[in-house]
Design a protein around this motif. Structure first.
Motif, PDB file in Angstrom:
ATOM      1  N   ALA A   1       0.833  -1.205   0.000  1.00  0.00           N
ATOM      2  CA  ALA A   1       0.000   0.000   0.000  1.00  0.00           C
ATOM      3  C   ALA A   1       0.867   1.254   0.000  1.00  0.00           C
ATOM      4  O   ALA A   1       0.536   2.245  -0.666  1.00  0.00           O
ATOM      5  N   ARG A   2       1.982   1.213   0.737  1.00  0.00           N
ATOM      6  CA  ARG A   2       2.873   2.375   0.761  1.00  0.00           C
ATOM      7  C   ARG A   2       3.487   2.619  -0.620  1.00  0.00           C
ATOM      8  O   ARG A   2       3.582   3.764  -1.086  1.00  0.00           O
ATOM      9  N   GLU A   3       3.889   1.558  -1.298  1.00  0.00           N
ATOM     10  CA  GLU A   3       4.456   1.711  -2.641  1.00  0.00           C
ATOM     11  C   GLU A   3       3.408   2.270  -3.608  1.00  0.00           C
ATOM     12  O   GLU A   3       3.721   3.110  -4.455  1.00  0.00           O
ATOM     13  N   MET A   4       2.178   1.796  -3.484  1.00  0.00           N
ATOM     14  CA  MET A   4       1.083   2.323  -4.303  1.00  0.00           C
ATOM     15  C   MET A   4       0.897   3.812  -4.056  1.00  0.00           C
ATOM     16  O   MET A   4       0.736   4.615  -4.991  1.00  0.00           O
ATOM     17  N   ALA A   5       0.942   4.207  -2.787  1.00  0.00           N
ATOM     18  CA  ALA A   5       0.766   5.616  -2.435  1.00  0.00           C
ATOM     19  C   ALA A   5       1.916   6.465  -2.967  1.00  0.00           C
ATOM     20  O   ALA A   5       1.708   7.612  -3.392  1.00  0.00           O
ATOM     21  N   GLU A   6       3.117   5.934  -2.956  1.00  0.00           N
ATOM     22  CA  GLU A   6       4.268   6.689  -3.469  1.00  0.00           C
ATOM     23  C   GLU A   6       4.147   6.925  -4.970  1.00  0.00           C
ATOM     24  O   GLU A   6       4.502   8.002  -5.467  1.00  0.00           O
ATOM     25  N   ARG A   7       3.639   5.943  -5.705  1.00  0.00           N
ATOM     26  CA  ARG A   7       3.415   6.146  -7.144  1.00  0.00           C
ATOM     27  C   ARG A   7       2.377   7.232  -7.381  1.00  0.00           C
ATOM     28  O   ARG A   7       2.525   8.081  -8.267  1.00  0.00           O
ATOM     29  N   ALA A   8       1.314   7.215  -6.592  1.00  0.00           N
ATOM     30  CA  ALA A   8       0.268   8.231  -6.733  1.00  0.00           C
ATOM     31  C   ALA A   8       0.805   9.615  -6.392  1.00  0.00           C
ATOM     32  O   ALA A   8       0.499  10.609  -7.073  1.00  0.00           O
ATOM     33  N   GLN A   9       1.587   9.705  -5.343  1.00  0.00           N
ATOM     34  CA  GLN A   9       2.142  10.991  -4.929  1.00  0.00           C
ATOM     35  C   GLN A   9       3.016  11.598  -6.023  1.00  0.00           C
ATOM     36  O   GLN A   9       2.894  12.789  -6.348  1.00  0.00           O
ATOM     37  N   ALA A  10       3.877  10.786  -6.635  1.00  0.00           N
ATOM     38  CA  ALA A  10       4.741  11.285  -7.699  1.00  0.00           C
ATOM     39  C   ALA A  10       3.923  11.742  -8.907  1.00  0.00           C
ATOM     40  O   ALA A  10       4.218  12.780  -9.529  1.00  0.00           O
ATOM     41  N   HIS A  11       2.887  10.993  -9.239  1.00  0.00           N
ATOM     42  CA  HIS A  11       2.031  11.342 -10.379  1.00  0.00           C
ATOM     43  C   HIS A  11       1.306  12.663 -10.142  1.00  0.00           C
ATOM     44  O   HIS A  11       1.261  13.531 -11.024  1.00  0.00           O
ATOM     45  N   VAL A  12       0.746  12.840  -8.949  1.00  0.00           N
ATOM     46  CA  VAL A  12      -0.007  14.066  -8.655  1.00  0.00           C
ATOM     47  C   VAL A  12       0.934  15.269  -8.618  1.00  0.00           C
ATOM     48  O   VAL A  12       0.581  16.354  -9.096  1.00  0.00           O
ATOM     49  N   ARG A  13       2.117  15.107  -8.067  1.00  0.00           N
ATOM     50  CA  ARG A  13       3.082  16.213  -8.054  1.00  0.00           C
ATOM     51  C   ARG A  13       3.378  16.712  -9.457  1.00  0.00           C
ATOM     52  O   ARG A  13       3.506  17.909  -9.688  1.00  0.00           O
ATOM     53  N   GLN A  14       3.456  15.797 -10.398  1.00  0.00           N
ATOM     54  CA  GLN A  14       3.817  16.170 -11.762  1.00  0.00           C
ATOM     55  C   GLN A  14       2.636  16.701 -12.558  1.00  0.00           C
ATOM     56  O   GLN A  14       2.752  17.719 -13.252  1.00  0.00           O
ATOM     57  N   GLU A  15       1.502  16.020 -12.479  1.00  0.00           N
ATOM     58  CA  GLU A  15       0.394  16.304 -13.382  1.00  0.00           C
ATOM     59  C   GLU A  15      -0.649  17.268 -12.822  1.00  0.00           C
ATOM     60  O   GLU A  15      -1.423  17.845 -13.587  1.00  0.00           O
ATOM     61  N   TYR A  16      -0.691  17.451 -11.512  1.00  0.00           N
ATOM     62  CA  TYR A  16      -1.771  18.227 -10.913  1.00  0.00           C
ATOM     63  C   TYR A  16      -1.242  19.371 -10.056  1.00  0.00           C
ATOM     64  O   TYR A  16      -1.872  19.777  -9.088  1.00  0.00           O
ATOM     65  N   SER A  17      -0.109  19.929 -10.443  1.00  0.00           N
ATOM     66  CA  SER A  17       0.445  21.065  -9.707  1.00  0.00           C
ATOM     67  C   SER A  17      -0.216  22.359 -10.153  1.00  0.00           C
ATOM     68  O   SER A  17      -0.711  22.466 -11.281  1.00  0.00           O
ATOM     69  N   VAL A  18      -0.223  23.347  -9.272  1.00  0.00           N
ATOM     70  CA  VAL A  18      -0.800  24.653  -9.617  1.00  0.00           C
ATOM     71  C   VAL A  18      -0.041  25.312 -10.769  1.00  0.00           C
ATOM     72  O   VAL A  18      -0.670  25.821 -11.708  1.00  0.00           O
ATOM     73  N   PRO A  19       1.304  25.341 -10.770  1.00  0.00           N
ATOM     74  CA  PRO A  19       1.990  25.945 -11.920  1.00  0.00           C
ATOM     75  C   PRO A  19       1.633  25.284 -13.244  1.00  0.00           C
ATOM     76  O   PRO A  19       1.475  25.968 -14.267  1.00  0.00           O
ATOM     77  N   ALA A  20       1.487  23.954 -13.257  1.00  0.00           N
ATOM     78  CA  ALA A  20       1.116  23.270 -14.502  1.00  0.00           C
ATOM     79  C   ALA A  20      -0.276  23.690 -14.957  1.00  0.00           C
ATOM     80  O   ALA A  20      -0.507  23.945 -16.151  1.00  0.00           O
ATOM     81  N   MET A  21      -1.222  23.777 -14.018  1.00  0.00           N
ATOM     82  CA  MET A  21      -2.576  24.187 -14.380  1.00  0.00           C
ATOM     83  C   MET A  21      -2.592  25.618 -14.913  1.00  0.00           C
ATOM     84  O   MET A  21      -3.228  25.913 -15.942  1.00  0.00           O
ATOM     85  N   VAL A  22      -1.904  26.520 -14.230  1.00  0.00           N
ATOM     86  CA  VAL A  22      -1.903  27.923 -14.657  1.00  0.00           C
ATOM     87  C   VAL A  22      -1.268  28.068 -16.035  1.00  0.00           C
ATOM     88  O   VAL A  22      -1.777  28.814 -16.887  1.00  0.00           O
ATOM     89  N   GLU A  23      -0.198  27.351 -16.300  1.00  0.00           N
ATOM     90  CA  GLU A  23       0.443  27.423 -17.611  1.00  0.00           C
ATOM     91  C   GLU A  23      -0.485  26.906 -18.705  1.00  0.00           C
ATOM     92  O   GLU A  23      -0.535  27.470 -19.808  1.00  0.00           O
TER      93      GLU A  23
END
Length: 351
Positions: A317-339
């Motif tokens: 479960a921790r490994e699953m959560a780490e994959r999700a965390q990395a994905h959200v950091r990259q794809e769902y950041s505020v700077p990415a949305m604003v750009e």
């Protein structure tokens, strides 16, 4: 560019949070921004504190008058709600600005389809925050650009986290957290039943339900009482500091029947929590293929089984959560949305 955001919602939910993120990002990038918002509402208050100029409106009539006054003052007018887009559609012939609408719901639109198509087609650019939110306008033959919502890290306050643990007696328990209004579309009854089933093999589990009151509140409390879960399904009310709530959790769970995207799931992923959620709206876009566990909406038994798996397989479960965390950091950041919005704005202004 000169960009006006329009959002007259009375409360503070995901759409208002995203509106403020966009305004702050545009302002930081050196653009001139303004906000048409409800007088005295939380969005207007927070935007004013951030130094963003406000066009205060008491309702639709005020908004019509305000937009008439500033009809030549902005390059882009961006409706963040269906109500705001209706007003822009009506005023389309006299407005000088390019019009943008972001659809943040996945509900099938009521009324006659031709009316919805007419309204949405008045926008120079139609945006949806997920494929689920884009489905209805696409079904009507309209072009839709996907720009997902964004989240920011919310650092917990250790003292407040400990106060939460003490207030709800969480020490010695494994804690599930959900952040959802007590409304029918969030389906608290299925989650309550799932917790009841989960406790048969995991008696140390407690679920902390954070969210404002809604039409399902009375039924949810009655269900908790009927199942004897008063000490194991706890209603925490609306929590403004979500980071503190996520810090007490072992697992995040969403039982929603409808979600356009699911920013609470994004928050949980960014906080590093394993997530179990219903296979609705934008949840699959966030959690597939291997970043979380999905279950059918309304299926308490399946939900309980998936929650049990997370509790029983901590390393996986921790490994699953780490994959999700990395994905959200990259794809769902505020700077990415604003750009993404800036590229959209430049395109509609230049046309």
């Amino acid at each position: 560019m000169r960009i006006l955001q329009i959002n007259l919602e009375k409360g503070w939910r995901g759409g208002e949070r995203q509106t403020l993120f966009i305004l702050q990002g545009l302002q930081a990038a050196g653009h001139s921004v303004g906000l048409a918002a409800r007088c005295g509402g939380p969005l207007a208050k927070r935007a004013k504190e951030a130094g963003i100029p406000i066009l205060p409106c008491r309702g639709t009539a005020d908004l019509l008058r305000a937009l008439w006054r500033v009809r030549a003052s902005f390059d882009v007018m961006h409706a963040q709600t269906a109500q705001a887009m209706t007003v822009l559609a009506v005023l389309r012939p006299v407005l000088k600005a390019a019009l943008v609408f972001t659809r943040r719901t996945a509900f099938q639109s009521g009324g006659r389809p031709w009316r919805q198509r007419w309204k949405w087609a008045r926008a120079d650019a139609l945006v949806a925050i997920s494929a689920a939110a884009a489905a209805a306008p696409r079904d009507l033959g309209l072009e839709v650009q996907l720009i997902p919502s964004a989240v920011q890290p919310m650092l917990p306050d250790p003292a407040q986290v400990q106060a939460l643990r003490a207030r709800f007696g969480l020490d010695g328990h494994r804690v599930l957290v959900t952040a959802a209004a007590l409304s029918p579309e969030k389906d608290p009854l299925t989650l309550i039943e799932a917790v009841h089933q989960l406790r048969q093999q995991h008696p140390d589990v407690v679920c902390l339900h954070c969210g404002a009151e809604g039409a399902a509140a009375a039924g949810a409390r009655a269900c908790v009482d009927a199942l004897g879960l008063q000490k194991h399904y706890l209603f925490a009310g609306f929590q403004s500091q979500v980071g503190n709530v996520l810090a007490v959790a072992d697992v995040y769970v969403s039982s929603s029947r409808f979600e356009a995207l699911g920013t609470s799931v994004l928050d949980a992923c960014l906080a590093g929590l394993p997530v179990v959620a219903t296979r609705v709206g934008g949840h699959p876009e966030i959690l597939l293929p291997d970043r979380g566990l999905l279950v059918p909406a309304g299926d308490a038994a399946h939900l309980a089984q998936r929650l049990a798996w997370v509790l029983d397989h901590r390393d996986a479960a921790r490994e699953m959560a780490e994959r999700a965390q990395a994905h959200v950091r990259q794809e769902y950041s505020v700077p990415a949305m604003v750009e993404r919005y800036l590229r959209l704005y430049r395109g509609v202004v230049s046309n």
